[in-house]
Motif scaffolding. Structure first.
Motif, PDB file in Angstrom:
ATOM      1  N   ALA A  57       0.813  -1.212   0.000  1.00  0.00           N
ATOM      2  CA  ALA A  57       0.000   0.000   0.000  1.00  0.00           C
ATOM      3  C   ALA A  57       0.851   1.269   0.000  1.00  0.00           C
ATOM      4  O   ALA A  57       0.512   2.252  -0.669  1.00  0.00           O
ATOM      5  CB  ALA A  57      -0.945  -0.007   1.200  1.00  0.00           C
ATOM      6  N   ASP A  58       1.959   1.256   0.723  1.00  0.00           N
ATOM      7  CA  ASP A  58       2.792   2.454   0.798  1.00  0.00           C
ATOM      8  C   ASP A  58       3.436   2.761  -0.552  1.00  0.00           C
ATOM      9  O   ASP A  58       3.493   3.926  -0.975  1.00  0.00           O
ATOM     10  CB  ASP A  58       3.851   2.268   1.877  1.00  0.00           C
ATOM     11  N   ALA A  59       3.902   1.727  -1.232  1.00  0.00           N
ATOM     12  CA  ALA A  59       4.481   1.925  -2.565  1.00  0.00           C
ATOM     13  C   ALA A  59       3.420   2.395  -3.548  1.00  0.00           C
ATOM     14  O   ALA A  59       3.686   3.249  -4.410  1.00  0.00           O
ATOM     15  CB  ALA A  59       5.133   0.637  -3.046  1.00  0.00           C
ATOM     16  N   THR A  60       2.210   1.857  -3.426  1.00  0.00           N
ATOM     17  CA  THR A  60       1.124   2.293  -4.310  1.00  0.00           C
ATOM     18  C   THR A  60       0.764   3.743  -4.047  1.00  0.00           C
ATOM     19  O   THR A  60       0.476   4.504  -4.979  1.00  0.00           O
ATOM     20  CB  THR A  60      -0.109   1.390  -4.121  1.00  0.00           C
ATOM     21  N   ALA A  61       0.795   4.162  -2.792  1.00  0.00           N
ATOM     22  CA  ALA A  61       0.526   5.565  -2.465  1.00  0.00           C
ATOM     23  C   ALA A  61       1.537   6.489  -3.137  1.00  0.00           C
ATOM     24  O   ALA A  61       1.180   7.541  -3.683  1.00  0.00           O
ATOM     25  CB  ALA A  61       0.552   5.764  -0.950  1.00  0.00           C
ATOM     26  N   THR A  62       2.792   6.082  -3.124  1.00  0.00           N
ATOM     27  CA  THR A  62       3.838   6.875  -3.789  1.00  0.00           C
ATOM     28  C   THR A  62       3.591   6.933  -5.282  1.00  0.00           C
ATOM     29  O   THR A  62       3.714   7.999  -5.914  1.00  0.00           O
ATOM     30  CB  THR A  62       5.219   6.268  -3.500  1.00  0.00           C
ATOM     31  N   ALA A  63       3.214   5.799  -5.881  1.00  0.00           N
ATOM     32  CA  ALA A  63       2.959   5.747  -7.327  1.00  0.00           C
ATOM     33  C   ALA A  63       1.762   6.605  -7.703  1.00  0.00           C
ATOM     34  O   ALA A  63       1.761   7.262  -8.758  1.00  0.00           O
ATOM     35  CB  ALA A  63       2.736   4.299  -7.755  1.00  0.00           C
ATOM     36  N   ILE A  64       0.730   6.612  -6.871  1.00  0.00           N
ATOM     37  CA  ILE A  64      -0.458   7.426  -7.136  1.00  0.00           C
ATOM     38  C   ILE A  64      -0.092   8.904  -7.168  1.00  0.00           C
ATOM     39  O   ILE A  64      -0.505   9.649  -8.076  1.00  0.00           O
ATOM     40  CB  ILE A  64      -1.528   7.142  -6.065  1.00  0.00           C
ATOM     41  N   GLN A  65       0.697   9.334  -6.221  1.00  0.00           N
ATOM     42  CA  GLN A  65       1.091  10.747  -6.186  1.00  0.00           C
ATOM     43  C   GLN A  65       1.987  11.099  -7.361  1.00  0.00           C
ATOM     44  O   GLN A  65       1.855  12.186  -7.953  1.00  0.00           O
ATOM     45  CB  GLN A  65       1.782  11.056  -4.860  1.00  0.00           C
ATOM     46  N   ALA A  66       2.868  10.202  -7.739  1.00  0.00           N
ATOM     47  CA  ALA A  66       3.749  10.456  -8.878  1.00  0.00           C
ATOM     48  C   ALA A  66       2.970  10.557 -10.181  1.00  0.00           C
ATOM     49  O   ALA A  66       3.391  11.256 -11.118  1.00  0.00           O
ATOM     50  CB  ALA A  66       4.790   9.342  -8.979  1.00  0.00           C
ATOM     51  N   ALA A  67       1.816   9.868 -10.249  1.00  0.00           N
ATOM     52  CA  ALA A  67       1.006   9.870 -11.471  1.00  0.00           C
ATOM     53  C   ALA A  67      -0.021  10.993 -11.488  1.00  0.00           C
ATOM     54  O   ALA A  67      -0.835  11.072 -12.416  1.00  0.00           O
ATOM     55  CB  ALA A  67       0.300   8.519 -11.604  1.00  0.00           C
ATOM     56  N   GLY A  68      -0.004  11.861 -10.481  1.00  0.00           N
ATOM     57  CA  GLY A  68      -0.901  13.010 -10.468  1.00  0.00           C
ATOM     58  C   GLY A  68      -2.122  12.852  -9.604  1.00  0.00           C
ATOM     59  O   GLY A  68      -2.980  13.743  -9.571  1.00  0.00           O
ATOM     60  N   GLY A  69      -2.230  11.729  -8.865  1.00  0.00           N
ATOM     61  CA  GLY A  69      -3.337  11.544  -7.947  1.00  0.00           C
ATOM     62  C   GLY A  69      -3.025  12.151  -6.590  1.00  0.00           C
ATOM     63  O   GLY A  69      -1.904  12.589  -6.322  1.00  0.00           O
ATOM     64  N   THR A  70      -4.024  12.182  -5.724  1.00  0.00           N
ATOM     65  CA  THR A  70      -3.841  12.708  -4.380  1.00  0.00           C
ATOM     66  C   THR A  70      -4.352  11.684  -3.364  1.00  0.00           C
ATOM     67  O   THR A  70      -5.251  10.897  -3.650  1.00  0.00           O
ATOM     68  CB  THR A  70      -4.600  14.033  -4.179  1.00  0.00           C
ATOM     69  N   LEU A  71      -3.770  11.707  -2.182  1.00  0.00           N
ATOM     70  CA  LEU A  71      -4.191  10.814  -1.107  1.00  0.00           C
ATOM     71  C   LEU A  71      -5.206  11.513  -0.225  1.00  0.00           C
ATOM     72  O   LEU A  71      -5.013  12.677   0.140  1.00  0.00           O
ATOM     73  CB  LEU A  71      -2.995  10.378  -0.263  1.00  0.00           C
ATOM     74  N   GLN A  72      -6.275  10.808   0.133  1.00  0.00           N
ATOM     75  CA  GLN A  72      -7.243  11.355   1.077  1.00  0.00           C
ATOM     76  C   GLN A  72      -6.829  11.077   2.523  1.00  0.00           C
ATOM     77  O   GLN A  72      -7.341  11.707   3.443  1.00  0.00           O
ATOM     78  CB  GLN A  72      -8.636  10.790   0.787  1.00  0.00           C
ATOM     79  N   MET A  73      -5.954  10.111   2.688  1.00  0.00           N
ATOM     80  CA  MET A  73      -5.324   9.835   3.979  1.00  0.00           C
ATOM     81  C   MET A  73      -4.100   8.991   3.714  1.00  0.00           C
ATOM     82  O   MET A  73      -3.986   8.397   2.636  1.00  0.00           O
ATOM     83  CB  MET A  73      -6.277   9.138   4.958  1.00  0.00           C
ATOM     84  N   ASP A  74      -3.179   8.948   4.652  1.00  0.00           N
ATOM     85  CA  ASP A  74      -2.009   8.084   4.506  1.00  0.00           C
ATOM     86  C   ASP A  74      -2.407   6.626   4.743  1.00  0.00           C
ATOM     87  O   ASP A  74      -3.399   6.345   5.428  1.00  0.00           O
ATOM     88  CB  ASP A  74      -0.931   8.484   5.512  1.00  0.00           C
ATOM     89  N   PRO A  75      -1.651   5.678   4.187  1.00  0.00           N
ATOM     90  CA  PRO A  75      -1.944   4.261   4.437  1.00  0.00           C
ATOM     91  C   PRO A  75      -1.940   3.955   5.933  1.00  0.00           C
ATOM     92  O   PRO A  75      -1.116   4.490   6.684  1.00  0.00           O
ATOM     93  CB  PRO A  75      -0.799   3.538   3.714  1.00  0.00           C
ATOM     94  N   PHE A  76      -2.875   3.102   6.344  1.00  0.00           N
ATOM     95  CA  PHE A  76      -2.956   2.726   7.760  1.00  0.00           C
ATOM     96  C   PHE A  76      -3.406   1.277   7.878  1.00  0.00           C
ATOM     97  O   PHE A  76      -4.053   0.732   6.978  1.00  0.00           O
ATOM     98  CB  PHE A  76      -3.901   3.652   8.535  1.00  0.00           C
ATOM     99  N   ASP A  77      -3.048   0.661   8.993  1.00  0.00           N
ATOM    100  CA  ASP A  77      -3.409  -0.726   9.245  1.00  0.00           C
ATOM    101  C   ASP A  77      -4.821  -0.814   9.815  1.00  0.00           C
ATOM    102  O   ASP A  77      -5.225   0.006  10.646  1.00  0.00           O
ATOM    103  CB  ASP A  77      -2.434  -1.375  10.224  1.00  0.00           C
TER     104      ASP A  77
END
Length: 268
Positions: free
Chosen positions: A82-102
């Motif tokens: 999930a953390d790597a996907t979050a980085t990829a989403i931001q690099a592709a122009g997306g935004t996170l609504q929250m950071d990854p969490f367990d």
């Protein structure tokens, strides 16, 4: 009967859940419509309700995170990290609504927004692998992006998940079937948002399988839903779109003629 307990391959829609103002009432509606049984997770997990069909997980229902948010069905995409996907989403122009969490020992997750404005979830499976029953009456059958910027959306999901596309566009509508790179099975659909009322934001639409689309649609209306699109024959099967008790949209589609299917246990 399609049942899978293995982790879904990265990029595959692997779970759906409903955010509702009254989760208990919503759970009763879907139990009556689809024959689901419900299991409350308790205060520790935000009073989240797990829904089962013949003992297998099919969906979740939980409270809206903020009162002003409209009720909606969310599509989750599988991730191995999930953390790597979050980085990829931001690099592709997306935004996170929250950071990854367990989420306890069940998995790791977050929500994001693609450049076209569509929100989606990411689920990295641990104990909870996602939908374990699918592509049969009363279970998840298909996930479909309705986008106001289809070119940007396709480029985004390719950058993040490596999606490739089959173009099913014809003079009447624009439609793409997304596939994992190098595979032939479709994992989701993408189309324009032109047929929606003006101002409708980009969104992922959840489709549930129905052995009899007409009967399921009539039953939904009987239970208090609104019919948005009547049962209609299409190249993909007989389908309808309804709005649940709080206005959340979902589709119903004849299981015998669904356009695509989730990958099998081998991920193909």
């Amino acid at each position: 009967m399609p049942v899978r307990h293995e982790v879904w391959p990265a990029g595959t829609p692997n779970w759906v859940d409903l955010s509702a103002a009254d989760p208990a009432k919503a759970a009763e509606f879907y139990a009556s419509l689809f024959g689901w049984t419900n299991e409350a997770s308790g205060v520790e997990f935000g009073d989240y309700i797990m829904n089962f069909k013949d003992g297998e997980a099919v969906a979740g229902i939980g409270p809206k995170p903020v009162p002003e948010m409209p009720a909606n069905w969310s599509t989750y995409l599988a991730s191995d990290d999930a953390d790597a996907t979050a980085t990829a989403i931001q690099a592709a122009g997306g935004t996170l609504q929250m950071d990854p969490f367990d989420v306890g020992e069940f998995g790791r997750m977050f929500f994001a927004v693609a450049p076209d404005g569509a929100s989606f979830g990411i689920w990295q499976a641990k104990q909870h692998t996602g939908a374990t029953r699918y592509n049969e009456d009363g279970a998840l059958a298909w996930n479909e992006l309705h986008s106001n910027d289809l070119d940007a959306a396709r480029a985004f999901y390719t950058a993040v998940f490596g999606y490739e596309y089959d173009d099913l566009t014809n003079p009447e509508f624009t439609y793409f079937v997304a596939k994992r790179a190098g595979e032939t099975a479709g994992i989701g659909g993408m189309c324009g948002n032109e047929m929606a009322p003006p101002g409708t934001p980009s969104h992922w639409l959840t489709w549930f399988a129905a052995a009899d689309c007409d009967a399921a649609t009539a039953r939904a209306v009987e239970l208090g839903a609104n019919q948005l699109m009547p049962p209609t024959d299409s190249p993909f099967g007989r389908m309808s779109i309804v709005a649940g008790l709080e206005g959340e949209m979902f589709g119903l589609i004849d299981v015998a003629t669904t356009v695509g299917e989730m990958p099998d246990a081998a991920g193909s």
